[in-house]
Each structure stands twice: as structure tokens, then as C-alpha cells.
Design an enzyme around this catalytic site. Structure first.
Site, PDB file in Angstrom:
ATOM      1  N   VAL A  16       0.832  -1.211   0.000  1.00 29.90           N
ATOM      2  CA  VAL A  16       0.000   0.000   0.000  1.00 29.90           C
ATOM      3  C   VAL A  16       0.870   1.267   0.000  1.00 29.90           C
ATOM      4  CG1 VAL A  16      -1.936   1.183   1.095  1.00 29.90           C
ATOM      5  CG2 VAL A  16      -1.768  -1.300   1.278  1.00 29.90           C
ATOM      6  N   LYS A 108      -6.783  -2.376   9.713  1.00 28.27           N
ATOM      7  CA  LYS A 108      -8.059  -2.859  10.302  1.00 28.27           C
ATOM      8  C   LYS A 108      -7.866  -3.419  11.702  1.00 28.27           C
ATOM      9  CE  LYS A 108      -6.711  -5.509   6.985  1.00 28.27           C
ATOM     10  NZ  LYS A 108      -6.729  -5.906   5.603  1.00 28.27           N
ATOM     11  N   GLY A 137     -11.085  -2.004   1.284  1.00 25.31           N
ATOM     12  CA  GLY A 137     -10.052  -1.488   0.367  1.00 25.31           C
ATOM     13  C   GLY A 137     -10.499  -0.251  -0.388  1.00 25.31           C
ATOM     14  N   ILE A 139     -13.472   0.455  -1.573  1.00 22.31           N
ATOM     15  CA  ILE A 139     -14.901   0.813  -1.460  1.00 22.31           C
ATOM     16  C   ILE A 139     -15.058   1.907  -0.393  1.00 22.31           C
ATOM     17  CG2 ILE A 139     -17.216  -0.050  -0.919  1.00 22.31           C
ATOM     18  CD1 ILE A 139     -16.234  -2.875  -1.591  1.00 22.31           C
ATOM     19  N   GLY A 190      -1.261 -13.022  -6.323  1.00 18.05           N
ATOM     20  CA  GLY A 190      -1.116 -11.892  -5.394  1.00 18.05           C
ATOM     21  C   GLY A 190      -2.406 -11.527  -4.665  1.00 18.05           C
ATOM     22  N   GLU A 193      -1.859 -13.533   0.749  1.00 16.35           N
ATOM     23  CA  GLU A 193      -0.492 -13.319   1.237  1.00 16.35           C
ATOM     24  C   GLU A 193       0.207 -14.655   1.432  1.00 16.35           C
ATOM     25  OE1 GLU A 193      -0.411 -10.711   4.574  1.00 16.35           O
ATOM     26  OE2 GLU A 193      -1.986  -9.486   3.692  1.00 16.35           O
ATOM     27  N   ASP A 204      -9.678 -11.665   9.525  1.00 12.56           N
ATOM     28  CA  ASP A 204      -9.654 -10.418   8.765  1.00 12.56           C
ATOM     29  C   ASP A 204     -11.086  -9.889   8.566  1.00 12.56           C
ATOM     30  OD1 ASP A 204      -8.006  -8.632   6.717  1.00 12.56           O
ATOM     31  OD2 ASP A 204      -9.819  -9.280   5.693  1.00 12.56           O
ATOM     32  N   LYS A 208     -12.990  -6.311  10.146  1.00 10.59           N
ATOM     33  CA  LYS A 208     -13.745  -5.338   9.346  1.00 10.59           C
ATOM     34  C   LYS A 208     -15.194  -5.245   9.834  1.00 10.59           C
ATOM     35  CE  LYS A 208     -10.773  -6.278   5.433  1.00 10.59           C
ATOM     36  NZ  LYS A 208     -10.608  -7.168   4.272  1.00 10.59           N
TER      37      LYS A 208
HETATM   38  N1  NAP Z   1      -2.377  -4.981   0.912  1.00  7.31           N
HETATM   39  C1  NAP Z   1      -3.657  -4.682   0.834  1.00  7.31           C
HETATM   40  O1  NAP Z   1      -4.311  -4.941  -0.182  1.00  7.31           O
HETATM   41  C2  NAP Z   1      -4.342  -4.005   1.985  1.00  7.31           C
HETATM   42  C3  NAP Z   1      -5.721  -3.683   1.872  1.00  7.31           C
HETATM   43  C4  NAP Z   1      -6.356  -2.996   2.904  1.00  7.31           C
HETATM   44  C5  NAP Z   1      -5.640  -2.692   4.045  1.00  7.31           C
HETATM   45  N2  NAP Z   1      -4.315  -3.043   4.153  1.00  7.31           N
HETATM   46  C6  NAP Z   1      -3.595  -2.686   5.385  1.00  7.31           C
HETATM   47  O2  NAP Z   1      -2.546  -1.779   5.045  1.00  7.31           O
HETATM   48  C7  NAP Z   1      -1.445  -1.973   5.937  1.00  7.31           C
HETATM   49  C8  NAP Z   1      -0.194  -2.236   5.097  1.00  7.31           C
HETATM   50  O3  NAP Z   1      -0.404  -3.380   4.309  1.00  7.31           O
HETATM   51  P1  NAP Z   1       0.623  -3.828   3.161  1.00  7.31           P
HETATM   52  O4  NAP Z   1      -0.064  -4.900   2.396  1.00  7.31           O
HETATM   53  O5  NAP Z   1       1.143  -2.647   2.451  1.00  7.31           O
HETATM   54  O6  NAP Z   1       1.776  -4.495   4.040  1.00  7.31           O
HETATM   55  P2  NAP Z   1       3.251  -4.940   3.586  1.00  7.31           P
HETATM   56  O7  NAP Z   1       3.340  -5.025   2.111  1.00  7.31           O
HETATM   57  O8  NAP Z   1       3.591  -6.115   4.394  1.00  7.31           O
HETATM   58  O9  NAP Z   1       4.151  -3.699   4.047  1.00  7.31           O
HETATM   59  C9  NAP Z   1       4.362  -3.394   5.384  1.00  7.31           C
HETATM   60  C10 NAP Z   1       5.383  -2.292   5.484  1.00  7.31           C
HETATM   61  O10 NAP Z   1       5.556  -1.969   6.852  1.00  7.31           O
HETATM   62  C11 NAP Z   1       6.945  -1.913   7.150  1.00  7.31           C
HETATM   63  N3  NAP Z   1       7.136  -2.278   8.558  1.00  7.31           N
HETATM   64  C12 NAP Z   1       6.801  -3.418   9.170  1.00  7.31           C
HETATM   65  N4  NAP Z   1       7.143  -3.367  10.468  1.00  7.31           N
HETATM   66  C13 NAP Z   1       7.721  -2.166  10.669  1.00  7.31           C
HETATM   67  C14 NAP Z   1       8.312  -1.531  11.767  1.00  7.31           C
HETATM   68  N5  NAP Z   1       8.369  -2.120  12.953  1.00  7.31           N
HETATM   69  N6  NAP Z   1       8.829  -0.293  11.595  1.00  7.31           N
HETATM   70  C15 NAP Z   1       8.764   0.333  10.407  1.00  7.31           C
HETATM   71  N7  NAP Z   1       8.218  -0.221   9.309  1.00  7.31           N
HETATM   72  C16 NAP Z   1       7.706  -1.459   9.444  1.00  7.31           C
HETATM   73  C17 NAP Z   1       7.597  -2.900   6.198  1.00  7.31           C
HETATM   74  O11 NAP Z   1       8.958  -2.544   6.051  1.00  7.31           O
HETATM   75  P3  NAP Z   1       9.970  -3.284   5.039  1.00  7.31           P
HETATM   76  O12 NAP Z   1       9.401  -3.040   3.666  1.00  7.31           O
HETATM   77  O13 NAP Z   1      11.247  -2.603   5.229  1.00  7.31           O
HETATM   78  O14 NAP Z   1       9.958  -4.727   5.415  1.00  7.31           O
HETATM   79  C18 NAP Z   1       6.766  -2.682   4.945  1.00  7.31           C
HETATM   80  O15 NAP Z   1       7.280  -1.614   4.173  1.00  7.31           O
HETATM   81  C19 NAP Z   1      -1.854  -3.128   6.862  1.00  7.31           C
HETATM   82  O16 NAP Z   1      -2.420  -2.596   8.026  1.00  7.31           O
HETATM   83  C20 NAP Z   1      -2.920  -3.852   6.059  1.00  7.31           C
HETATM   84  O17 NAP Z   1      -3.840  -4.553   6.867  1.00  7.31           O
HETATM   85  C21 NAP Z   1      -3.665  -3.679   3.134  1.00  7.31           C
END
Ligand code: NAP
Length: 431
Positions: A16, A108, A137, A139, A190, A193, A204, A208
Site C-alpha cells: 500500500v 483494520k 479497500g 470501497i 497476489g 499473502e 480479517d 472489518k
Molecule cells: N495490501 C492490501 O491490499 C491491503 C488492503 C487494505 C488494508 N491493508 C492494510 O494496510 C497496511 C499495510 O499493508 P501492506 O499490504 O502494504 O503491508 P506490507 O506489504 O507487508 O508492508 C508493510 C510495510 O511496513 C513496514 N514495517 C513493518 N514493520 C515495521 C516496523 N516495525 N517499523 C517500520 N516499518 C515497518 C515494512 O517494512 P519493510 O518493507 O522494510 O519490510 C513494509 O514496508 C496493513 O495494516 C494492512 O492490513 C492492506
């Protein structure tokens, strides 16, 4: 008219976070013209500074400690995109609001657990906070509920809240895939996860649903109040049988208000092929608001993924000047409270029951008699051809009955020697 400068600090540069940077890099000139605001990224942070990113982060100031960003006068918005219900995410929320920064998150788990506490902090410090991307997401469901577009009283809110599960169940149905194969396909594309535990065990969806229930009914629910069952036990045979009976199996999150009590549940459900919700396939999500005045309002869209989720975050950022942002959760309703997860025993509905029995004459009559003796009224019954090792699968569809009653009867039924397999119980939802 002069252009206002707004500084953003982004914590988390994963799916994100990188999507958000891409959007800002690509569209900032449009925003400058349209909103007379220059959004600039004045700080970034993630876990590993040296990790290769799929977006250019050259020229952005890096922070090993993202909390430091909350202290900077040139940062107005902190966007938290790391995840986790406590720890750094919660700390960032608290420190941002304390310093009157606008706190935006897609998390969430954080909002389901601490949303109301964070809202109270935002009130205390007169700061803003948004979490549109945390549910559905792309919506805009939070905005829909919060901007009082719903003019009556919400009676029910429910939907497909997890794209991974919806994708898996769709592929099991369309391509006759087993659960594990469909999951693998979702991971390759993709949609799931590497560790899909929270998706497939229903957690999850429960996060929500908790957020939606709190907003829709003004309650302060805990995720543990939600009865939660995932999809990993769904077998091909049940998908096929459901199809024969005119249903699809869907993972639903359902929140119903009745007599000032809110019952919340997450479980796979048989939903009629004729219902609107059963048309929402693959990775799509949908949320239905059942309102006293407007009746049913249904929204459909991508519930996850880099672009839809980052677009929701960007919409929150663009709404920085919206005063409604201060009103989240204010509709606390003292009269309404949530039931506990055990109270699902009070639910009344129809059930799909499958079991394997000895292939001997009279067994079917015995099972039917057992149901009759225990006052379970059967609407339809099927004996399937696909016998395995002399075990015949039987499927029953009941009339309406309480969960309490059916679980008592199934407990007794499990002791019957004629039943050779586990008994599969799925709920039928009339939506
Ligand atoms: N992916 C989706 O489609 C989606 C949809 C809705 C909501 N969300 C929410 O959005 C948020 C992010 O999701 P994502 O999919 O983008 O996750 P992600 O791809 O796993 O990315 C997480 C990021 O957080 C960083 N991180 C983790 N622990 C950390 C720490 N202690 N200090 C600093 N940075 C840290 C990671 O760093 P590194 O890159 O250096 O490892 C990475 O850049 C989550 O809350 C998720 O539930 C995601």
C-alpha cells in the site's frame, strides 16, 4: 488563489505504501490545480532501509524512527501502513494526534481493537483521523456510513469482506479446485499473502465487521464478541451440492440489530443464486447496508490490492480540510450493546447438513427417523452417487431452527454408529 503546502510522512513502504507514493508522484499536479494544495512527501520510514523498493524513493527523507516524524512542523499528515493492532502502529496513532497531526491508516487490526480510543484522542486533541482503507479497500464504505448518507436507522450490515476467501471459493466452484489448489492460485496471483492465516480463518473479516458494527450501531464491540469460522474446511463436494441446490457458498460477515442487541458472526454461508450478493465473485468485496428508510444499499468493489487501497488512502488525504473527519464514532448509542460470540446459539435459520453413512438398506430411514424424533423438520434430502469405500454421502436441508437446537441434536447424532464421517454443518442465509 495561492497553493497550500501539506507535508506527508509515510510509514510502511510495502504494497500500500508504495502504491500511495506512486499515486502522489503521478497526480500531484492534478491535485495542485484541483485542490489548490501541494502534497509533498516530507518523510518516509519502513523496517529495512536497504530493501529494494518497487517505487523510486530517491530524494525523500528517511527516518529510522518514524515517531520522530510526528515532531516535525513540515509534516501535517502521518500515514501508517505497517499493520499490527498494537506496538508501533498504536504509538504512531497516539503521538500523531497528540501533536495535532492528521492520522491516516489502512490498519483494520488497529481500528478494530483501538478505534474508539483513537477517536477519543482525536477529540481530546482536536486532531483528525481517517481509516477508509481499513474496510473494503477501495470501497468508500466508511464515508458512506459516516457522512450520514444513511438517513434512517441501520438494521443490518453484512457482506463479503475478504477478497482472498471470495477468490478461493469462486475458483473452487468454477474450476472444481480443491481448497489448497485454489489458495495456491490466489497466492500466485497476489490475491492471498504468503501467510494467509488471518484471511482464511475469518479473522480479517471479523476485524472489518467489528469496525462496521461500531460505526453503524454506535457500539464498542470487541473482535472476540464475533462468532468466527473460516473457509478451510469447505470441501468440493459441499460446493457442488450447494450448486445443485441453487446456492453458492460465500464467506459472510453479518451484523444484525434486534431489540437493541447486535449479533455479529463470520462464517461460510449458503446464499441463493438469485440474491445480488451471490453475483459478487472473485476478489471483489461487497457491503450491504439494510436501512429502515432507504432499504438495502449495496456497494461493490475491490477490497484489497495496491491501487484500490492506496486510492482510498489518497482520498482520505485529499479530505484533509473536511470537518466531518472529526465526527467519527460520535454516534455512541448507550442503549445498544453487542452480544457475545456464544449468543449465536440464538440465531434461527435453515441448515445444510452432510454426513457419510454405511451403504446398507434402512440407514437412510433411520437417519430420517432420528431427525423426526428430535423435531428437526427436513425440507429436502439427497443421497449422492459418489460412494467411497462403501460410504454414501447424505445431504439434508432443514427448515428454520435455532442453532442451539441443531447443535444439541448433532452432538447426539455423532454417537450413531451408522454415521461414518464427520458431520458438516453449514448455515443457509436468506439475504
Ligand atoms: N495490501 C492490501 O491490499 C491491503 C488492503 C487494505 C488494508 N491493508 C492494510 O494496510 C497496511 C499495510 O499493508 P501492506 O499490504 O502494504 O503491508 P506490507 O506489504 O507487508 O508492508 C508493510 C510495510 O511496513 C513496514 N514495517 C513493518 N514493520 C515495521 C516496523 N516495525 N517499523 C517500520 N516499518 C515497518 C515494512 O517494512 P519493510 O518493507 O522494510 O519490510 C513494509 O514496508 C496493513 O495494516 C494492512 O492490513 C492492506
Amino acid at each position: 488563489m495561492s497553493v497550500k503546502k501539506i507535508g506527508i510522512g509515510i510509514v510502511g513502504l510495502g504494497t500500500v505504501g508504495s502504491g500511495l507514493i506512486e499515486i502522489i508522484q503521478k497526480n500531484n499536479n492534478i491535485y495542485k490545480n484541483k485542490y489548490k494544495t501541494d502534497f509533498s512527501i516530507n518523510g518516509i520510514s519502513a523496517k529495512n532501509r536497504n530493501k529494494k523498493r518497487n517505487v523510486s524513493i530517491k530524494g525523500y527523507k528517511w527516518f529510522d524512527d518514524p515517531v520522530k516524524m510526528t515532531e516535525l512542523p513540515n509534516i501535517d499528515i502521518i500515514v501508517e501502513l505497517i499493520g499490527g493492532s498494537d506496538g508501533l502502529a498504536l504509538k504512531l496513532a497516539k503521538e500523531s494526534l497528540k501533536r495535532r497531526k492528521y492520522f491516516v491508516t489502512a490498519n483494520k487490526a488497529l481500528i478494530a481493537k483501538h478505534g474508539i480510543k483513537i477517536f477519543e484522542l482525536s477529540q481530546k486533541y482536536n486532531a483528525k483521523f481517517s481509516f477508509e482503507a481499513a474496510v473494503g479497500g477501495g470501497i468508500p464504505i466508511i464515508r458512506l456510513i459516516n457522512n450520514s448518507i444513511i438517513v434512517g436507522k441501520i438494521k443490518n450490515i453484512y457482506g463479503i469482506l475478504n477478497g482472498t476467501c471470495n477468490y478461493i471459493l469462486t475458483k473452487m466452484r468454477e474450476n472444481n479446485l480443491q481448497f489448497n489448489k485454489a489458495l495456491k492460485e490466489a497466492q500466485n496471483l497476489g490475491f492471498a499473502e504468503a501467510n494467509p492465516k488471518d484471511d482464511i480463518n475469518g479473522t480479517d473479516t471479523a476485524y472489518k465487521l467489528a469496525i462496521l458494527s461500531n460505526l453503524a450501531f454506535g457500539i464498542n464491540t470487541k473482535v472476540s464478541d464475533i462468532y468466527t469460522e473460516g473457509i478451510s474446511k469447505i470441501e468440493e463436494i459441499d460446493i457442488k451440492m450447494a450448486q445443485k441446490l441453487g446456492y453458492k457458498i460465500i464467506l459472510l460477515g453479518i451484523s444484525n440489530l434486534k431489540n437493541n442487541k447486535v449479533m455479529q458472526r463470520v462464517h461460510p454461508s449458503l446464499v441463493s443464486n438469485n440474491s445480488m450478493i451471490s453475483k459478487v465473485d472473485n476478489e471483489l468485496n461487497t457491503i450491504i447496508i439494510d436501512d429502515e428508510v432507504a432499504d438495502k444499499i449495496m456497494v461493490v468493489g475491490k477490497g484489497a490490492g495496491k491501487r484500490p487501497t492506496a486510492a482510498s488512502i489518497m482520498a482520505d488525504i485529499l479530505n484533509i480540510h473536511d470537518e466531518n473527519k472529526k465526527k467519527f464514532f460520535v454516534t455512541k448509542n448507550k442503549k445498544v450493546s453487542s452480544l457475545s460470540s456464544k449468543d449465536i446459539s440464538k440465531r434461527e435459520g435453515r441448515f445444510y447438513i452432510r454426513m457419510g453413512v454405511d451403504d446398507k438398506p434402512g440407514v437412510l430411514a433411520d437417519i430420517t427417523l432420528f431427525f423426526k424424533k428430535h423435531k428437526i423438520s427436513i425440507k429436502s434430502m439427497f443421497q449422492l452417487d459418489n460412494k467411497i469405500k462403501n460410504i454414501v454421502p447424505l445431504v439434508f436441508v432443514t427448515h428454520k431452527i435455532t442453532e442451539h437446537k441443531i447443535s444439541l441434536v448433532l452432538k447426539k447424532m455423532k454417537a450413531l454408529k451408522k454415521i461414518k464421517t464427520k458431520i458438516v454443518l453449514l448455515r443457509i442465509e436468506e439475504l
